[in-house]
Design a protein around this motif. Structure first.
Motif, PDB file in Angstrom:
ATOM      1  N   ASP A   1      19.670  14.677   5.757  1.00 58.67           N
ATOM      2  CA  ASP A   1      20.761  14.002   5.396  1.00 58.67           C
ATOM      3  C   ASP A   1      20.789  12.328   5.950  1.00 58.67           C
ATOM      4  OD1 ASP A   1      23.532  13.958   4.042  1.00 58.67           O
ATOM      5  OD2 ASP A   1      24.269  13.726   6.082  1.00 58.67           O
ATOM      6  N   ARG A   2      20.885  11.718   4.925  1.00 61.55           N
ATOM      7  CA  ARG A   2      20.994  10.150   4.921  1.00 61.55           C
ATOM      8  C   ARG A   2      19.505   9.474   5.131  1.00 61.55           C
ATOM      9  NH1 ARG A   2      24.723   7.372   8.734  1.00 61.55           N
ATOM     10  NH2 ARG A   2      24.609   5.918   7.499  1.00 61.55           N
ATOM     11  N   ASP A   3      18.300  10.137   5.102  1.00 63.24           N
ATOM     12  CA  ASP A   3      17.138   9.750   4.866  1.00 63.24           C
ATOM     13  C   ASP A   3      17.104   9.049   3.435  1.00 63.24           C
ATOM     14  OD1 ASP A   3      16.508  11.141   7.278  1.00 63.24           O
ATOM     15  OD2 ASP A   3      14.923  12.393   6.553  1.00 63.24           O
ATOM     16  N   LEU A   4      16.070   8.104   3.354  1.00 63.03           N
ATOM     17  CA  LEU A   4      15.739   7.525   2.079  1.00 63.03           C
ATOM     18  C   LEU A   4      14.526   8.110   1.577  1.00 63.03           C
ATOM     19  CD1 LEU A   4      16.026   3.623   2.996  1.00 63.03           C
ATOM     20  CD2 LEU A   4      17.684   5.114   1.573  1.00 63.03           C
TER      21      LEU A   4
ATOM     22  N   VAL B   1       8.748  12.679  -4.966  1.00 65.66           N
ATOM     23  CA  VAL B   1       8.975  11.736  -3.869  1.00 65.66           C
ATOM     24  C   VAL B   1       7.455  11.603  -3.021  1.00 65.66           C
ATOM     25  CG1 VAL B   1       9.835  12.054  -1.651  1.00 65.66           C
ATOM     26  CG2 VAL B   1      11.214  12.929  -3.645  1.00 65.66           C
ATOM     27  N   ARG B   2       7.355  10.266  -2.986  1.00 65.60           N
ATOM     28  CA  ARG B   2       6.133   9.898  -2.163  1.00 65.60           C
ATOM     29  C   ARG B   2       6.235  10.216  -0.792  1.00 65.60           C
ATOM     30  NH1 ARG B   2       1.648   7.435  -4.087  1.00 65.60           N
ATOM     31  NH2 ARG B   2       1.658   6.343  -6.131  1.00 65.60           N
ATOM     32  N   PHE B   3       7.315   9.706  -0.093  1.00 60.58           N
ATOM     33  CA  PHE B   3       7.613   9.745   1.446  1.00 60.58           C
ATOM     34  C   PHE B   3       9.156   9.517   1.551  1.00 60.58           C
ATOM     35  CE2 PHE B   3       6.492   5.245   0.645  1.00 60.58           C
ATOM     36  CZ  PHE B   3       7.582   4.601   1.044  1.00 60.58           C
ATOM     37  N   SER B   4       9.347   9.804   2.739  1.00 59.23           N
ATOM     38  CA  SER B   4      10.995   9.734   3.101  1.00 59.23           C
ATOM     39  C   SER B   4      10.848   8.678   4.477  1.00 59.23           C
ATOM     40  CB  SER B   4      11.652  10.982   3.235  1.00 59.23           C
ATOM     41  OG  SER B   4      10.989  11.630   4.511  1.00 59.23           O
ATOM     42  N   ILE B   5      12.017   8.051   4.603  1.00 55.56           N
ATOM     43  CA  ILE B   5      12.276   7.273   5.801  1.00 55.56           C
ATOM     44  C   ILE B   5      13.343   7.785   6.562  1.00 55.56           C
ATOM     45  CG2 ILE B   5      13.012   4.807   6.392  1.00 55.56           C
ATOM     46  CD1 ILE B   5      11.798   3.986   3.738  1.00 55.56           C
ATOM     47  N   ARG B   6      13.160   7.895   7.809  1.00 56.54           N
ATOM     48  CA  ARG B   6      14.312   8.470   8.510  1.00 56.54           C
ATOM     49  C   ARG B   6      14.343   7.553   9.882  1.00 56.54           C
ATOM     50  NH1 ARG B   6      13.166  13.673  10.189  1.00 56.54           N
ATOM     51  NH2 ARG B   6      14.714  14.237   8.607  1.00 56.54           N
TER      52      ARG B   6
ATOM     53  N   TRP C   1       0.828  -1.301  -0.035  1.00 58.96           N
ATOM     54  CA  TRP C   1      -0.041   0.114   0.008  1.00 58.96           C
ATOM     55  C   TRP C   1       0.899   1.146  -0.064  1.00 58.96           C
ATOM     56  CZ3 TRP C   1       0.591   3.115   4.329  1.00 58.96           C
ATOM     57  CH2 TRP C   1       1.100   2.313   5.471  1.00 58.96           C
ATOM     58  N   LEU C   2       2.185   1.265   0.422  1.00 56.59           N
ATOM     59  CA  LEU C   2       3.139   2.346   0.142  1.00 56.59           C
ATOM     60  C   LEU C   2       3.547   2.717  -1.170  1.00 56.59           C
ATOM     61  CD1 LEU C   2       4.976   2.205   3.609  1.00 56.59           C
ATOM     62  CD2 LEU C   2       3.555   4.092   2.685  1.00 56.59           C
ATOM     63  N   VAL C   3       3.586   1.543  -1.886  1.00 60.86           N
ATOM     64  CA  VAL C   3       4.183   1.531  -3.029  1.00 60.86           C
ATOM     65  C   VAL C   3       3.074   1.045  -4.358  1.00 60.86           C
ATOM     66  CG1 VAL C   3       6.342   0.662  -4.394  1.00 60.86           C
ATOM     67  CG2 VAL C   3       6.369   0.959  -2.106  1.00 60.86           C
ATOM     68  N   PRO C   4       2.230   1.830  -4.749  1.00 64.23           N
ATOM     69  CA  PRO C   4       1.516   1.404  -5.697  1.00 64.23           C
ATOM     70  C   PRO C   4       1.765   1.065  -7.133  1.00 64.23           C
ATOM     71  CG  PRO C   4       0.836   3.810  -4.939  1.00 64.23           C
ATOM     72  CD  PRO C   4       2.173   3.284  -4.238  1.00 64.23           C
ATOM     73  N   ASN C   5       2.907   1.604  -7.392  1.00 64.07           N
ATOM     74  CA  ASN C   5       3.558   1.209  -8.760  1.00 64.07           C
ATOM     75  C   ASN C   5       4.901   0.658  -8.694  1.00 64.07           C
ATOM     76  OD1 ASN C   5       4.086   1.019 -11.660  1.00 64.07           O
ATOM     77  ND2 ASN C   5       3.401   2.941 -11.924  1.00 64.07           N
ATOM     78  N   PRO C   6       5.312  -0.468  -8.060  1.00 62.66           N
ATOM     79  CA  PRO C   6       6.554  -0.966  -7.980  1.00 62.66           C
ATOM     80  C   PRO C   6       7.638  -0.650  -9.061  1.00 62.66           C
ATOM     81  CG  PRO C   6       5.096  -2.246  -7.058  1.00 62.66           C
ATOM     82  CD  PRO C   6       4.087  -1.490  -7.939  1.00 62.66           C
ATOM     83  N   PRO C   7       7.121  -1.031 -10.315  1.00 64.72           N
ATOM     84  CA  PRO C   7       8.165  -0.885 -11.284  1.00 64.72           C
ATOM     85  C   PRO C   7       8.716   0.395 -11.662  1.00 64.72           C
ATOM     86  CG  PRO C   7       6.273  -2.191 -12.275  1.00 64.72           C
ATOM     87  CD  PRO C   7       5.773  -1.536 -10.948  1.00 64.72           C
ATOM     88  N   ALA C   8       7.832   1.410 -11.258  1.00 64.11           N
ATOM     89  CA  ALA C   8       8.379   2.769 -11.128  1.00 64.11           C
ATOM     90  C   ALA C   8       8.867   3.455 -10.042  1.00 64.11           C
ATOM     91  CB  ALA C   8       7.195   3.569 -11.929  1.00 64.11           C
ATOM     92  N   THR C   9       9.007   2.550  -8.959  1.00 62.50           N
ATOM     93  CA  THR C   9       9.591   3.271  -7.513  1.00 62.50           C
ATOM     94  C   THR C   9      10.938   2.698  -7.283  1.00 62.50           C
ATOM     95  OG1 THR C   9       7.092   3.253  -7.050  1.00 62.50           O
ATOM     96  CG2 THR C   9       8.647   3.180  -5.182  1.00 62.50           C
TER      97      THR C   9
ATOM     98  N   ASP D   1       4.217  22.549  -5.603  1.00 56.67           N
ATOM     99  CA  ASP D   1       4.538  22.210  -4.137  1.00 56.67           C
ATOM    100  C   ASP D   1       4.716  21.052  -3.826  1.00 56.67           C
ATOM    101  OD1 ASP D   1       5.095  23.784  -1.994  1.00 56.67           O
ATOM    102  OD2 ASP D   1       3.393  22.878  -0.658  1.00 56.67           O
ATOM    103  N   ASP D   2       4.818  19.884  -4.919  1.00 58.41           N
ATOM    104  CA  ASP D   2       5.282  18.380  -4.716  1.00 58.41           C
ATOM    105  C   ASP D   2       7.026  18.830  -4.365  1.00 58.41           C
ATOM    106  OD1 ASP D   2       3.011  17.411  -5.036  1.00 58.41           O
ATOM    107  OD2 ASP D   2       3.216  16.643  -7.102  1.00 58.41           O
ATOM    108  N   VAL D   3       7.592  17.429  -3.591  1.00 57.84           N
ATOM    109  CA  VAL D   3       8.970  17.312  -3.729  1.00 57.84           C
ATOM    110  C   VAL D   3       9.198  16.322  -4.813  1.00 57.84           C
ATOM    111  CG1 VAL D   3      11.006  16.372  -2.110  1.00 57.84           C
ATOM    112  CG2 VAL D   3       8.982  17.632  -1.133  1.00 57.84           C
ATOM    113  N   VAL D   4      10.282  16.759  -5.487  1.00 58.40           N
ATOM    114  CA  VAL D   4      10.328  16.065  -6.856  1.00 58.40           C
ATOM    115  C   VAL D   4      12.150  15.811  -6.796  1.00 58.40           C
ATOM    116  CG1 VAL D   4       8.662  17.108  -8.060  1.00 58.40           C
ATOM    117  CG2 VAL D   4      11.055  18.115  -8.137  1.00 58.40           C
ATOM    118  N   VAL D   5      12.358  14.828  -7.729  1.00 57.35           N
ATOM    119  CA  VAL D   5      13.705  14.642  -7.934  1.00 57.35           C
ATOM    120  C   VAL D   5      13.864  15.121  -9.408  1.00 57.35           C
ATOM    121  CG1 VAL D   5      15.257  12.887  -8.656  1.00 57.35           C
ATOM    122  CG2 VAL D   5      14.092  12.633  -6.350  1.00 57.35           C
ATOM    123  N   ALA D   6      14.952  15.844  -9.474  1.00 56.16           N
ATOM    124  CA  ALA D   6      15.060  16.464 -10.908  1.00 56.16           C
ATOM    125  C   ALA D   6      16.435  16.132 -11.479  1.00 56.16           C
ATOM    126  CB  ALA D   6      14.858  18.013 -10.892  1.00 56.16           C
TER     127      ALA D   6
END
Length: 151
Positions: free
Chosen positions: A72-75, A136-141, A47-55, A87-92
């Motif tokens: 720093d060092r979060d995933l 970015v869907r979420f981060s892990i710390r 449920w955290l990863v609705p599209n695994p091939p793209a994540t 206002d989304d957090v993205v990877v560019a």
């Protein structure tokens, strides 16, 4: 106040997916998410990863997104199937260098901003070619001391 019931996660692994961890830190420059750069995988609930091939998971380097709660060092869990909105957090990809930024729309102009008041926002393309690579869907710390990521 009543609590909303939560279905328990299954223990047989069916409701979990393996999400690849890319081996280089996100802000350090990275050409593509090729298998050569995979460091391992982390099992996450489906449920955290609705599209695994793209994540993908990427380790963050630096404090430019601390206002977004990403340190720093979060995933960062990045989903390439999502379209970035205001206002989304993205990877560019900025001149081929991967970076985590806040995506802002000012009228028709898109800007990338740091979530750190000490660093200025800039318009897409202002510092070379820029392309939104994923959201970015979420981060892990980790909130305790930890060693390196394990395979």
């Amino acid at each position: 106040m009543s609590l909303i019931p939560v279905d328990p996660l299954r223990s047989d692994g069916i409701d979990a997916v393996l999400v690849p961890i890319l081996g280089q830190a996100l802000c350090a420059g990275f050409p593509s998410p090729a298998d050569d750069f995979l460091e391992g995988a982390l099992e996450l609930p489906r449920w955290l990863v609705p599209n695994p091939p793209a994540t993908f998971l990427w380790q963050i380097s630096g404090d430019s997104m601390r206002g977004a709660g990403i340190h720093d060092r979060d995933l960062a869990c990045v989903d390439r199937s999502l379209t970035a909105g205001h206002d989304d957090v993205v990877v560019a990809a900025i001149d081929g260098q991967m970076s985590c930024k806040r995506y802002l729309l000012d009228g028709k102009a898109a800007r990338l901003a740091f979530d750190n008041p000490d660093l200025p926002a800039f318009f897409l393309g202002e510092h070379g070619e820029a392309e939104i690579w994923g959201v970015v869907r979420f981060s892990i710390r980790w909130h305790v001391a930890r060693g390196g990521l394990r395979r």
